[in-house]
Scaffold this active site. Structure first.
Site, PDB file in Angstrom:
ATOM      1  N   CYS A 220      -1.706   9.121   2.534  1.00 22.12           N
ATOM      2  CA  CYS A 220      -1.553   8.822   0.993  1.00 22.12           C
ATOM      3  C   CYS A 220      -2.818   9.406   0.224  1.00 22.12           C
ATOM      4  O   CYS A 220      -2.675   9.436  -1.074  1.00 22.12           O
ATOM      5  CB  CYS A 220      -1.693   7.205   0.929  1.00 22.12           C
ATOM      6  SG  CYS A 220      -0.076   6.453   2.001  1.00 22.12           S
TER       7      CYS A 220
ATOM      8  N   GLU B 138       0.814  -1.095   0.043  1.00 24.43           N
ATOM      9  CA  GLU B 138      -0.002   0.110   0.003  1.00 24.43           C
ATOM     10  C   GLU B 138       0.969   1.242  -0.096  1.00 24.43           C
ATOM     11  O   GLU B 138       1.422   1.571   0.932  1.00 24.43           O
ATOM     12  CB  GLU B 138      -1.037  -0.148   1.102  1.00 24.43           C
ATOM     13  CG  GLU B 138      -2.182   0.823   1.062  1.00 24.43           C
ATOM     14  CD  GLU B 138      -2.000   2.391   1.211  1.00 24.43           C
ATOM     15  OE1 GLU B 138      -1.568   3.074   0.170  1.00 24.43           O
ATOM     16  OE2 GLU B 138      -2.097   2.692   2.507  1.00 24.43           O
TER      17      GLU B 138
END
Length: 475
Positions: free
Chosen positions: A281, A247
Site C-alpha cells: 500500500c 487499512e
C-alpha cells in the site's frame, strides 16, 4: 499431498473440502488446506462469543506471556516461515525474511504494550460540586474481532490484527486471503502452544464469497479489514453499527526537492517502488521531482532501476519477484498499455513475463490514467516534474488517497511544512513513503481508510473508554 488443518477455537480441525495453494513464480502446488464447513464457522464464532468475558478478564501477565511466546517461536522458526511466505506469495526471500523479522517485533511490541496497558485516574474536585470524587478511566474491548487480512504480507499483517486483539483481551477470528492462507495457519500452530483459553482465536481459510456471513454476524462487533478500498467500504456500508477499522490502499508519492541527496533518493525510490513487486500500500508509485534537479535525478534513477535483480524469488539475491498471480500481472500490463495509448512514455520496463512485470518507469502520464490516479499494486512508478515545492505538495494532495508520503529534503522548515500541509496519515522525511516501524501509528486519511494500526494505536482502536466515579473520598 500436504493438507494443512485450520484452527477452530484454538484446536486443529478439518472440513469436508480442500483448496490448493500454488507458487506464483512457477505454478507448482505448495500445499492444500482444509476448508471449514458452515457449521464449523458457526462453532468458531460461538466460541469467540462465549469466551469474550473471560478473555477481557485475563490477567495482564497471561496475555503478555502468550504474546512473548509467539514472538520467540516465530524467531525460532524464521527460516521455515520465510520460505513458506515466498512459496505462497512469490515475494523474494530477502523480503520474506524481513517480514518474519517484523512479525517477531510486532508480537514483542504487543507483549511490552500489554504490560504497560493500564487505566488512569482523574481528580474531579476541581469544582466544589465534585468534592470527594475521583474518576478511574479504563479501556474495555468492544468484543470479538473479525480480522480480514490481505495476501501481500501474509504473516505480519495477520500479526498486526491478532497481537493487539490478544493484548486487550479480545478473541479474534482470522479470515486470511485465499491466495496466501498458509502463513496464517502456521501462526495458528504457534498460538495453540500458549495458555490462551479455547475460543480466543480461530483461523478460518474460507473463500471470499463466504466472508459476508462473518462480517454481518452480530457476535463479532469489530471488523478489522486490510485490502482494497471498494471491498473495505462495502464492508463498512453493510454493517454501519459495527466498529470497522479499514487499512486501505494508496498511490504513495515520493517528493524529491532541489536540496535532496539525489543518490540516496534514487536508490531508495528504485528499490521501494519495486519491493514486494510493488504490492504494498505504501510502495512508491508517484515520483514528484522539483524541476531544477529533475534531469540529474532521472539520470540516477533509471540506472538504479535497471540494476535491480529480478527473477526466481527463492534466489537470495533476487529483489523483484512475480506478482501474486498472472491475472494480477495482466491487469498491471493493461494499465501500462492504457497510459501509453494516452501519451505516456516508457523509460524502463513495461513488459510482462507470466506473473512478472519488469520494473517500470513512466513519464508524461496523464493525471487521470489509472497508473497515476489509482493504486497500481505492481512494480510501476510514474515520474512527474514540478516547478516548486508548492507544486509538489499540491500534486501529492491531488490524489483521493492519503496513506503516506515521502519527502526528500534537508530543510527542517520544509520538513515541518510537509507535515503540516500533506493530506496523508504519515510523512516520511528523507526517505520513501514505504518506511514503516511496526510500533508507530499507521493508517490513512481520505480514501486510504479509517483507524490506526501500530500496537498501542490498534489497542486503543479495539477498545472504548469506561469511566468509574468514586464518591465520598478524602483526597
Amino acid at each position: 499431498m500436504d493438507v494443512r488443518t485450520f484452527w477452530l477455537a484454538g484446536r486443529p480441525a478439518t472440513g469436508d473440502s480442500e483448496l490448493t495453494v500454488t507458487n506464483p513464480h512457477d505454478g507448482r502446488v505448495v500445499a492444500a488446506h482444509s476448508v471449514p464447513t458452515e457449521a464449523q464457522v458457526e462453532e468458531a464464532v460461538a466460541a469467540a462469543d462465549a469466551v469474550a468475558k473471560e478473555a477481557a478478564a485475563l490477567p495482564v501477565h497471561v496475555r503478555a506471556e502468550a504474546l512473548a511466546h509467539v514472538s520467540r517461536r516465530i524467531a525460532e522458526r524464521a527460516d521455515e516461515l520465510a520460505h513458506l511466505i515466498t512459496s505462497e506469495n512469490g515475494k523474494p526471500l530477502m523480503w520474506a525474511r524481513a517480514e518474519v523479522g517484523r512479525a517477531v517485533s510486532t508480537f514483542r511490541f504487543a507483549a511490552e504494550e500489554t504490560r504497560r496497558w493500564s487505566g488512569g485516574v482523574m481528580r474531579l474536585d476541581t469544582e466544589p460540586a465534585a468534592a470527594g470524587r475521583l474518576a478511574y478511566v479504563s479501556r474495555v474491548p468492544y468484543g470479538p474481532v473479525l480480522a480480514i487480512t490481505p495476501f501481500n504480507f501474509p504473516l505480519n499483517l495477520v500479526a498486526h490484527k491478532v497481537a493487539p486483539s490478544i493484548a486487550v483481551g479480545a478473541p479474534v477470528v482470522v479470515k486470511p486471503a485465499p491466495a496466501t492462507p498458509l502463513s496464517a495457519l502456521a501462526l495458528g500452530e504457534i498460538l495453540a502452544e500458549t495458555d490462551l483459553p479455547a475460543g480466543m482465536f480461530s483461523v478460518l481459510p474460507v473463500p471470499n464469497d463466504r466472508a459476508a456471513s462473518l462480517v454481518n454476524d452480530p457476535r463479532l462487533p469489530v471488523v478489522s479489514f486490510t485490502g482494497s478500498g471498494p471491498v473495505g467500504y462495502s464492508i463498512m456500508d453493510s454493517v454501519p453499527r459495527k466498529h470497522v477499522v479499514l487499512e486501505l490502499g494508496g498511490n504513495a508519492a515520493a517528493v524529491v526537492l532541489r536540496d535532496a541527496d539525489l543518490d540516496w533518493a534514487a536508490s531508495r525510490i528504485a528499490l521501494f517502488s519495486n519491493y514486494q513487486a510493488g504490492q504494498s500500500c505504501i510502495a512508491v508509485q508517484r515520483v514528484i521531482v522539483e524541476e531544477p534537479v529533475a534531469e540529474a535525478f532521472l539520470g540516477k534513477l533509471l540506472p538504479a532501476v535497471s540494476a535491480l535483480v529480478t527473477g526466481d524469488p527463492f534466489d537470495e539475491k533476487t529483489q523483484v519477484g512475480p506478482l501474486v498471480s498472472e491475472a494480477a500481472a495482466e491487469r498491471v500490463e493493461q494499465w501500462i498499455e492504457e497510459a501509453v495509448a494516452a501519451g505516456a512514455r516508457v523509460l524502463a520496463g513495461g513488459t510482462r513475463d507470466g506473473a512478472a512485470i519488469a520494473p517500470t518507469v513512466l513519464a508524461d502520464v496523464p493525471a487521470d490514467a489509472k497508473v497515476s490516479a489509482e493504486e497500481v499494486f505492481g512494480p510501476v512508478m510514474v515520474v512527474q516534474t514540478v516547478p516548486s515545492a508548492d507544486a509538489a505538495f499540491e500534486a501529492v494532495n491531488s490524489s483521493r488517497y492519503g496513506l503516506q508520503a515521502g519527502v526528500f529534503t534537508r530543510s527542517l522548515d520544509l520538513a515541518f511544512r510537509a507535515n503540516r500541509e500533506l493530506e496523508v496519515g504519515g510523512v516520511i522525511i528523507g526517505d520513501v513513503p514505504s518506511y514503516r516501524a511496526d510500533q508507530m501509528p499507521y493508517g490513512g486519511v481520505k480514501e486510504s481508510g479509517v483507524g490506526r494500526e501500530g500496537l498501542r494505536s490498534a489497542m486503543e482502536d479495539l477498545t472504548y473508554e469506561k469511566t468509574m466515579v468514586l464518591t465520598g473520598l478524602t483526597l
